[in-house]
Structure formats: structure tokens, C-alpha cells
Design an enzyme around this catalytic site. Structure first.
Site, PDB file in Angstrom:
ATOM      1  N   GLU A 155     -96.748   1.077  26.603  1.00  0.00           N
ATOM      2  CA  GLU A 155     -96.608   2.010  25.437  1.00  0.00           C
ATOM      3  C   GLU A 155     -97.510   3.152  25.409  1.00  0.00           C
ATOM      4  O   GLU A 155     -97.406   4.254  25.121  1.00  0.00           O
ATOM      5  CB  GLU A 155     -96.707   1.542  24.174  1.00  0.00           C
ATOM      6  CG  GLU A 155     -97.896   0.756  23.529  1.00  0.00           C
ATOM      7  CD  GLU A 155     -97.819   0.476  22.322  1.00  0.00           C
ATOM      8  OE1 GLU A 155     -98.503   1.110  21.369  1.00  0.00           O
ATOM      9  OE2 GLU A 155     -97.477  -0.403  22.043  1.00  0.00           O
ATOM     10  N   GLU A 165     -74.785  -2.656  20.447  1.00  0.00           N
ATOM     11  CA  GLU A 165     -73.776  -2.764  19.550  1.00  0.00           C
ATOM     12  C   GLU A 165     -72.545  -2.007  19.682  1.00  0.00           C
ATOM     13  O   GLU A 165     -71.475  -2.269  19.030  1.00  0.00           O
ATOM     14  CB  GLU A 165     -74.369  -2.817  18.060  1.00  0.00           C
ATOM     15  CG  GLU A 165     -75.219  -4.140  17.790  1.00  0.00           C
ATOM     16  CD  GLU A 165     -74.604  -5.230  17.768  1.00  0.00           C
ATOM     17  OE1 GLU A 165     -73.367  -5.630  17.870  1.00  0.00           O
ATOM     18  OE2 GLU A 165     -75.389  -6.232  17.539  1.00  0.00           O
TER      19      GLU A 165
END
EC number: 4.2.1.126
Length: 301
Positions: free
Chosen positions: A116, A85
Site C-alpha cells: 500500500e 457480486e
């Protein structure tokens, strides 16, 4: 003997939602809403820690440093979201704030098995973007124990980068691997272990604070207006014209012409109207003031 996650706040059962499976729709959403109200208060308690991380990160940015979020699953996705953004909102290069998720961008839609749990994968990912000592790496892990994040923070520390950690448990493992750490304790989730809920919301709110504060400090905001917005669609073009008109006491028509003449650069258009100078002169004024519109306006000859 309990498992290694039994004592984590994010894994505890929430007594307020133990019967959620037999609640009405209204009761379900009221329960969720009631729990969500706790998030802002949890963040309020760690504002001093957030402030320290922001100020230290900004100091790094003054020397060309970047901000790199790393995480897995929901935490990784939130980092990518916040980073993505920044270019359209503040006109910065996409490399300035980056989000790296365990397993690569494909993991945004579908989890990558085992990513992960790797202590070495984040190091490879950070090497790929040529991480250096001017950069800041912020690790995100609701449970505070994700190996991918720990490995990334360790590598960042090793090369002299600044490190931060954001989790939702007390005494998080990742906190021990970062110079600055934030532990926002939002409590047990409505659905046990579903950290995309309160923990995810808390992480996103903290990321909003970090990225927004950094962009304000970089001069990307004038008053509370996003003067480096990129007018890439009709809505943003209209917003840009309104910002220019409001800041210069001009008509929308004058703002539109200035925006076109400036090459769709809001700050340049503002200076063109305020100084009556041409595009090149106004770009020079901005450059002389580090691109900061507030400083540029104060120092108009």
C-alpha cells in the site's frame, strides 16, 4: 511533534468508547451500534457527490468503459467484494466492474508488506488490465492518503480515464488526485484507527449505491427485480422463476418451462411469454433495445 496521521478523523480517539475495555458485552455492542447509526447520516450529506460520480461513470460506460476499484487493506477488499457480486447479480461480464487490491488477490486474506505504500504498484496493476480512457478508476482509502491509491489515480488521469475517490476524512489527499471525490465523515472509530468498522461500512454502502445505480441505468433491473440474475444454484433458479412469473402474470410452471426454453436467460424467458415468440426472436428484440427489458416491453410489436 505529532505524526502525519494524528489529525485524521479516522485516527482520533472516540470519547464514547474510551472505557470499552471494562464494559459488559451488552454495553460494548450498544456502543458499537450507537456509533454505526451515524454512518447513514454521514453518507446522506455526500449524496450530491455520489450522484455526480455515478452519472459521469455511466457516460463512460456507454462507450464501453469499465469500472475499476483500487484500494489497499479493508478498502481494497471492499472493492473486490462489490465487483465480484456484479456478474451473478446482474449477468454482466466479470471485466465490467473490477476490484484491484494492493498486493494482489493474496492480500485478500493476508496483508502484503509494503504494497500500500508503493506509488508505482497500482500503475503496473492498471497496465496489466489495459486501462484506457473510456474506463473509470475509483480509489478507496479510509484515511484518504494511501500511496497505492494516489499512484493509481495519477496514472488514470494521465491516460484520460475518469477518476473518483472515496475517503472518510476532510480534505483527503486522494481527493486532490480525482475529478470526483466523496468524503464521508463518519467520525472516530470505536476502536481507535480500526477503519474496518465505521469507515469500512460507509465505503461499502457507497459502493452499493454506485454499482446498483449503474446496473439499474444499464437496464439490468425491471421495476425492482434483478432480471439479469444468473440462475447458477437452486435458490437463484427459484428466484428466476418467481421473477418471470410475476412480471408476466404466468404460473410458476409456465415460468419454469420458459426459463428452460430460453437457456436460463430471465429476460428472454419473460419476452417469450409476453410475445409468444421463440427464443431467437426475443433475443433480437432485446438486442434492438440495448438489452434493456423495460424498453423491450414498451416496444413489443
Amino acid at each position: 511533534m505529532g505524526s502525519i496521521i494524528d489529525n485524521l478523523e479516522t485516527e482520533k480517539r472516540n470519547i464514547n468508547s474510551e472505557n470499552i475495555d471494562i464494559m459488559s458485552t451488552c454495553e460494548i455492542i450498544k456502543t458499537i451500534n450507537s456509533e454505526d447509526k451515524k454512518i447513514a447520516y454521514a453518507i446522506e450529506k455526500v449524496i450530491p457527490e455520489i450522484e455526480k460520480l455515478i452519472d459521469a461513470t455511466y457516460e463512460k460506460m456507454l462507450f464501453g468503459g469499465r469500472v475499476i476499484y483500487i484500494g489497499a487493506g479493508t478498502s481494497g477488499r471492499l472493492g473486490v467484494l462489490d465487483a465480484s457480486e456484479c456478474p451473478p447479480t446482474y449477468g454482466v461480464d466479470a471485466s465490467l466492474v473490477q476490484g484491484i487490491i494492493a498486493g494482489g488477490y493474496g492480500a485478500l486474506l493476508k496483508a502484503k508488506e509494503g504494497a500500500e505504500d508503493s506509488l508505482t504498484l497500482a500503475k503496473e496493476d492498471l497496465k496489466e488490465i489495459k486501462l484506457n480512457s473510456h474506463d473509470t478508476v475509483i480509489g478507496l482509502a479510509a484515511s484518504g492518503r494511501t500511496p497505492y491509491v494516489i499512484g493509481g489515480l495519477d496514472y488514470a488521469n494521465e491516460i484520460g480515464a475518469l477518476t473518483g475517490a472515496i475517503s472518510c476524512v476532510n480534505n483527503a489527499q486522494i481527493s486532490q488526485h480525482a475529478k470526483y471525490f466523496i468524503e464521508a465523515i463518519v467520525g472516530a472509530e470505536v476502536i481507535t484507527g480500526s477503519t474496518r468498522m465505521k469507515a469500512g461500512t460507509a465505503q461499502k454502502m457507497i459502493l452499493n449505491m454506485i454499482s446498483t445505480s449503474l446496473m439499474i441505468k444499464k437496464g439490468k433491473v425491471y421495476h425492482n427485480l434483478m432480471v439479469d440474475v444468473q440462475p447458477t444454484n437452486k435458490k437463484l433458479i427459484e428466484r428466476s422463476k418467481n421473477i418471470i412469473a410475476e412480471c408476466t402474470n404466468s404460473s410458476v410452471e409456465e415460468a419454469e418451462k420458459a426459463l428452460i426454453d430460453s437457456g436460463n436467460q430471465v429476460k428472454v424467458a419473460m419476452l417469450m411469454l409476453l410475445t409468444k415468440k421463440d427464443k431467437k426472436s426475443c433475443i433480437n428484440i432485446l438486442n434492438e433495445n440495448d438489452g434493456n427489458i423495460s424498453k423491450s416491453i414498451r416496444n413489443i410489436p
